[in-house]
Scaffold this motif. Structure first.
Motif, PDB file in Angstrom:
ATOM      1  N   GLY A 132     -13.036   2.147  -7.369  1.00 18.05           N
ATOM      2  CA  GLY A 132     -13.129   0.702  -7.579  1.00 18.05           C
ATOM      3  C   GLY A 132     -12.896   0.307  -9.028  1.00 18.05           C
ATOM      4  N   TYR A 133     -12.644   1.293  -9.877  1.00 17.37           N
ATOM      5  CA  TYR A 133     -12.358   1.014 -11.286  1.00 17.37           C
ATOM      6  C   TYR A 133     -10.986   1.611 -11.621  1.00 17.37           C
ATOM      7  CZ  TYR A 133     -17.250  -0.253 -12.058  1.00 17.37           C
ATOM      8  OH  TYR A 133     -18.470  -0.868 -12.012  1.00 17.37           O
ATOM      9  N   ARG A 134     -10.293   0.943 -12.465  1.00 22.53           N
ATOM     10  CA  ARG A 134      -8.974   1.443 -12.881  1.00 22.53           C
ATOM     11  C   ARG A 134      -8.950   1.572 -14.405  1.00 22.53           C
ATOM     12  NH1 ARG A 134      -4.119   2.430 -11.223  1.00 22.53           N
ATOM     13  NH2 ARG A 134      -2.359   2.037 -12.610  1.00 22.53           N
ATOM     14  N   THR A 135      -8.517   2.737 -14.860  1.00 18.25           N
ATOM     15  CA  THR A 135      -8.493   2.996 -16.307  1.00 18.25           C
ATOM     16  C   THR A 135      -7.068   3.216 -16.773  1.00 18.25           C
ATOM     17  OG1 THR A 135     -10.702   3.959 -16.306  1.00 18.25           O
ATOM     18  CG2 THR A 135      -9.282   4.581 -18.121  1.00 18.25           C
ATOM     19  N   ILE A 136      -6.710   2.568 -17.854  1.00 18.05           N
ATOM     20  CA  ILE A 136      -5.422   2.854 -18.470  1.00 18.05           C
ATOM     21  C   ILE A 136      -5.665   3.317 -19.915  1.00 18.05           C
ATOM     22  CG2 ILE A 136      -4.045   1.324 -17.042  1.00 18.05           C
ATOM     23  CD1 ILE A 136      -4.121  -0.740 -19.253  1.00 18.05           C
ATOM     24  N   ILE A 137      -4.760   4.130 -20.390  1.00 18.46           N
ATOM     25  CA  ILE A 137      -4.912   4.686 -21.739  1.00 18.46           C
ATOM     26  C   ILE A 137      -4.008   3.921 -22.694  1.00 18.46           C
ATOM     27  CG2 ILE A 137      -4.588   6.752 -23.171  1.00 18.46           C
ATOM     28  CD1 ILE A 137      -5.092   8.403 -20.601  1.00 18.46           C
ATOM     29  N   CYS A 138      -4.559   3.447 -23.789  1.00 17.47           N
ATOM     30  CA  CYS A 138      -3.764   2.806 -24.839  1.00 17.47           C
ATOM     31  C   CYS A 138      -3.797   3.692 -26.077  1.00 17.47           C
ATOM     32  CB  CYS A 138      -4.326   1.433 -25.183  1.00 17.47           C
ATOM     33  SG  CYS A 138      -4.200   0.277 -23.813  1.00 17.47           S
ATOM     34  N   GLY A 139      -2.711   3.627 -26.826  1.00 19.67           N
ATOM     35  CA  GLY A 139      -2.604   4.456 -28.012  1.00 19.67           C
ATOM     36  C   GLY A 139      -1.803   5.706 -27.695  1.00 19.67           C
ATOM     37  N   PRO A 140      -1.805   6.712 -28.565  1.00 22.52           N
ATOM     38  CA  PRO A 140      -2.616   6.746 -29.768  1.00 22.52           C
ATOM     39  C   PRO A 140      -2.086   5.795 -30.844  1.00 22.52           C
ATOM     40  CG  PRO A 140      -1.206   8.684 -29.683  1.00 22.52           C
ATOM     41  CD  PRO A 140      -0.997   7.934 -28.410  1.00 22.52           C
ATOM     42  N   ASN A 257     -12.641  -3.419 -13.120  1.00 23.82           N
ATOM     43  CA  ASN A 257     -12.988  -3.273 -11.699  1.00 23.82           C
ATOM     44  C   ASN A 257     -12.450  -4.466 -10.909  1.00 23.82           C
ATOM     45  OD1 ASN A 257     -14.682  -5.341 -12.395  1.00 23.82           O
ATOM     46  ND2 ASN A 257     -16.510  -4.477 -11.412  1.00 23.82           N
ATOM     47  N   TYR A 258     -11.433  -5.119 -11.441  1.00 23.30           N
ATOM     48  CA  TYR A 258     -10.843  -6.279 -10.763  1.00 23.30           C
ATOM     49  C   TYR A 258      -9.329  -6.201 -10.915  1.00 23.30           C
ATOM     50  CZ  TYR A 258     -10.711  -7.854 -15.624  1.00 23.30           C
ATOM     51  OH  TYR A 258     -10.485  -7.920 -16.978  1.00 23.30           O
ATOM     52  N   ASP A 259      -8.642  -6.933 -10.037  1.00 25.52           N
ATOM     53  CA  ASP A 259      -7.165  -6.950 -10.088  1.00 25.52           C
ATOM     54  C   ASP A 259      -6.599  -5.541 -10.217  1.00 25.52           C
ATOM     55  OD1 ASP A 259      -7.441  -9.633  -9.936  1.00 25.52           O
ATOM     56  OD2 ASP A 259      -6.854 -10.067 -12.003  1.00 25.52           O
ATOM     57  N   LEU A 260      -7.081  -4.687  -9.332  1.00 17.78           N
ATOM     58  CA  LEU A 260      -6.711  -3.276  -9.450  1.00 17.78           C
ATOM     59  C   LEU A 260      -5.226  -3.059  -9.183  1.00 17.78           C
ATOM     60  CD1 LEU A 260      -9.807  -1.641  -7.720  1.00 17.78           C
ATOM     61  CD2 LEU A 260      -9.442  -2.108 -10.138  1.00 17.78           C
ATOM     62  N   ASP A 261      -4.630  -3.982  -8.434  1.00 19.37           N
ATOM     63  CA  ASP A 261      -3.203  -3.822  -8.128  1.00 19.37           C
ATOM     64  C   ASP A 261      -2.309  -4.546  -9.127  1.00 19.37           C
ATOM     65  OD1 ASP A 261      -3.859  -2.333  -5.913  1.00 19.37           O
ATOM     66  OD2 ASP A 261      -4.102  -4.131  -4.669  1.00 19.37           O
ATOM     67  N   ALA A 262      -2.923  -5.267 -10.043  1.00 20.31           N
ATOM     68  CA  ALA A 262      -2.108  -5.991 -11.033  1.00 20.31           C
ATOM     69  C   ALA A 262      -1.430  -4.987 -11.944  1.00 20.31           C
ATOM     70  CB  ALA A 262      -3.004  -6.924 -11.846  1.00 20.31           C
ATOM     71  N   PRO A 263      -0.258  -5.337 -12.484  1.00 21.67           N
ATOM     72  CA  PRO A 263       0.410  -4.395 -13.395  1.00 21.67           C
ATOM     73  C   PRO A 263      -0.428  -4.112 -14.636  1.00 21.67           C
ATOM     74  CG  PRO A 263       1.574  -6.510 -13.309  1.00 21.67           C
ATOM     75  CD  PRO A 263       0.474  -6.588 -12.296  1.00 21.67           C
ATOM     76  N   ASP A 264      -0.345  -2.882 -15.118  1.00 19.73           N
ATOM     77  CA  ASP A 264      -1.144  -2.474 -16.283  1.00 19.73           C
ATOM     78  C   ASP A 264      -0.525  -2.946 -17.595  1.00 19.73           C
ATOM     79  OD1 ASP A 264      -2.989  -1.093 -14.746  1.00 19.73           O
ATOM     80  OD2 ASP A 264      -1.744   0.716 -14.730  1.00 19.73           O
ATOM     81  N   GLN A 265       0.776  -3.143 -17.578  1.00 24.00           N
ATOM     82  CA  GLN A 265       1.484  -3.371 -18.840  1.00 24.00           C
ATOM     83  C   GLN A 265       0.925  -4.545 -19.655  1.00 24.00           C
ATOM     84  OE1 GLN A 265       3.052  -1.011 -19.899  1.00 24.00           O
ATOM     85  NE2 GLN A 265       3.908  -1.890 -21.770  1.00 24.00           N
ATOM     86  N   PRO A 266       0.640  -5.697 -19.028  1.00 21.13           N
ATOM     87  CA  PRO A 266       0.097  -6.814 -19.822  1.00 21.13           C
ATOM     88  C   PRO A 266      -1.216  -6.458 -20.521  1.00 21.13           C
ATOM     89  CG  PRO A 266       0.811  -7.600 -17.678  1.00 21.13           C
ATOM     90  CD  PRO A 266       0.893  -6.099 -17.646  1.00 21.13           C
ATOM     91  N   PHE A 267      -2.064  -5.666 -19.871  1.00 20.89           N
ATOM     92  CA  PHE A 267      -3.329  -5.252 -20.505  1.00 20.89           C
ATOM     93  C   PHE A 267      -3.021  -4.393 -21.736  1.00 20.89           C
ATOM     94  CE2 PHE A 267      -4.697  -6.071 -16.151  1.00 20.89           C
ATOM     95  CZ  PHE A 267      -5.907  -6.714 -16.323  1.00 20.89           C
ATOM     96  N   ARG A 268      -2.062  -3.497 -21.545  1.00 16.99           N
ATOM     97  CA  ARG A 268      -1.710  -2.575 -22.633  1.00 16.99           C
ATOM     98  C   ARG A 268      -1.096  -3.338 -23.800  1.00 16.99           C
ATOM     99  NH1 ARG A 268       0.698   1.295 -19.513  1.00 16.99           N
ATOM    100  NH2 ARG A 268      -1.061   2.716 -19.369  1.00 16.99           N
ATOM    101  N   GLU A 269      -0.204  -4.252 -23.476  1.00 18.50           N
ATOM    102  CA  GLU A 269       0.459  -5.017 -24.549  1.00 18.50           C
ATOM    103  C   GLU A 269      -0.552  -5.869 -25.308  1.00 18.50           C
ATOM    104  OE1 GLU A 269       3.588  -7.100 -22.537  1.00 18.50           O
ATOM    105  OE2 GLU A 269       4.768  -5.255 -22.278  1.00 18.50           O
ATOM    106  N   PHE A 270      -1.484  -6.449 -24.577  1.00 15.38           N
ATOM    107  CA  PHE A 270      -2.524  -7.265 -25.206  1.00 15.38           C
ATOM    108  C   PHE A 270      -3.348  -6.410 -26.165  1.00 15.38           C
ATOM    109  CE2 PHE A 270      -6.829  -9.194 -25.116  1.00 15.38           C
ATOM    110  CZ  PHE A 270      -6.525 -10.492 -25.499  1.00 15.38           C
ATOM    111  N   GLN A 271      -3.707  -5.216 -25.705  1.00 11.63           N
ATOM    112  CA  GLN A 271      -4.518  -4.338 -26.542  1.00 11.63           C
ATOM    113  C   GLN A 271      -3.755  -3.908 -27.791  1.00 11.63           C
ATOM    114  OE1 GLN A 271      -7.641  -4.102 -26.067  1.00 11.63           O
ATOM    115  NE2 GLN A 271      -7.837  -2.926 -27.957  1.00 11.63           N
TER     116      GLN A 271
END
Ligand code: FES
Ligand code: CO
Length: 335
Positions: A132-140, A257-271
């Protein structure tokens, strides 16, 4: 030297995806380290062949053994040399023919190396493995600064409204309410700190968000953001590897733990944007080593967490902004 004191900590050196068939050179606390993978898992050695000092990372993994590129000495994952091609087969391999072995683990999609004889306990990050949780890695992310300055920036509440204005804060809502910092189960933890966020995760949801910060060890910290009346949780775990005296690499794990199917890229770019907003400030800070004497620099109530972080480092026996990692002292703080 600050980094020598981190000897017993776990350092994130690369992503698991980067370590497939070929060995890889990484750096930890000024040490040149080779990491490699075989069918038993991941392994780390000093990146130096005892024969003539070549970097073992130039070699290959063959049948589970690390083979030096220069004269093809083979090392098993315990660091024992098992084959020296130039040696006539009736002669035994000298006992001294060994690689220096370090601790190495794969966890949360990262490869972690520990140079110490008494490794500190591994961090726990339950959300990173929970259903129920989705983790993406940003960096290094590469930063010309010391690890405690980087961690402290991550723990700093009152910069959000300025360095990240319009995203993580708003200068018209700059006041920080009083909050508690406690030492619970071996880590520092705050009470909820409400922050007005125009755009809390890059997808324009303005409103108050509660931050709970936790410092898991001197080089790993996290916060979780929640909003009243919602089950949504957003966590960032930051782990810093001190590469040498002045440079670090930083990995950030973003877990939702939300929008698990949403694309990860926007989260990564924001970070990425957020991280680079902090970079100039962190690299500009003097002195480079975090001052642990609270007479130095100035401290406000709103800095309670970073004050607690400095005190904790100090209690761990730090001198002059250095970071000794001492498990006994760490456990003494148990509440
Ligand atoms: Fe590695 Fe000779 S230097 S085998
Ligand atoms: Co920031």
């Amino acid at each position: 030297m600050q980094q020598d004191k981190l000897w017993n900590e776990w350092h994130p050196v690369c992503t698991a995806e980067e370590l497939l068939d070929d060995p890889k050179q990484v750096h930890v606390l000024g040490e040149r380290v080779v990491v490699f993978r075989n069918e038993k898992g991941v392994h780390a050695f000093k990146d130096l062949c005892i024969h003539r000092g070549a970097a073992l990372s130039l070699g290959k993994v063959v049948d589970g053994k690390l083979v030096c590129a220069y004269h093809a000495w083979e090392y098993n994952d315990h660091g024992t040399c098992t084959k020296i091609p130039a040696l006539p087969c009736e002669r035994p391999i000298p006992k001294k023919a060994r690689a220096t072995v370090y601790h190495c683990e794969e966890y949360l999609g990262l490869i972690w190396v520990n140079l110490g004889d008494e490794p500190a306990p591994f961090i726990k990050y339950p959300e990173g493995e929970q259903e129920g949780y989705r983790t993406i890695i940003c960096g290094p992310y590469h930063v010309n600064a010391n690890a405690p300055r980087i961690i402290e920036n991550f723990l700093d509440v009152s910069h959000l409204m300025f360095v990240h204005e319009g995203m993580l804060g708003d200068s018209d809502h700059a006041e920080v309410v009083d909050y508690d910092v406690d030492f619970i189960d071996g880590r520092l933890m705050t009470s909820k700190i409400p922050v007005y966020q125009p755009n809390s995760d890059g997808r324009s949801k303005g409103g108050y968000t509660d931050y709970v910060y936790e410092v898991l060890n001197p080089i790993v910290a996290r916060f979780t953001k929640t909003t009243e009346g919602s089950d949504e949780e957003f966590t960032i775990l930051t782990a810093v590897n001190q590469l040498d005296h002045e440079k670090c690499q930083v990995f950030m794990l973003l877990t939702r733990n939300y929008d698990l199917d949403a694309p990860d890229q926007p989260f990564r770019e924001f970070q990425d944007v957020i991280f680079y907003q902090d970079l100039d400030v962190v690299e500009s800070q003097k002195p480079e080593l975090l001052p642990l004497d609270l007479q130095m620099e100035m401290h406000l109530k709103s800095d309670a967490l970073t004050i607690a972080y400095r005190r904790w480092l100090d209690e761990l026996g730090v001198e002059n902004g250095t970071l000794p990692i001492d498990r006994e002292k760490r456990s003494k703080r148990k509440k």
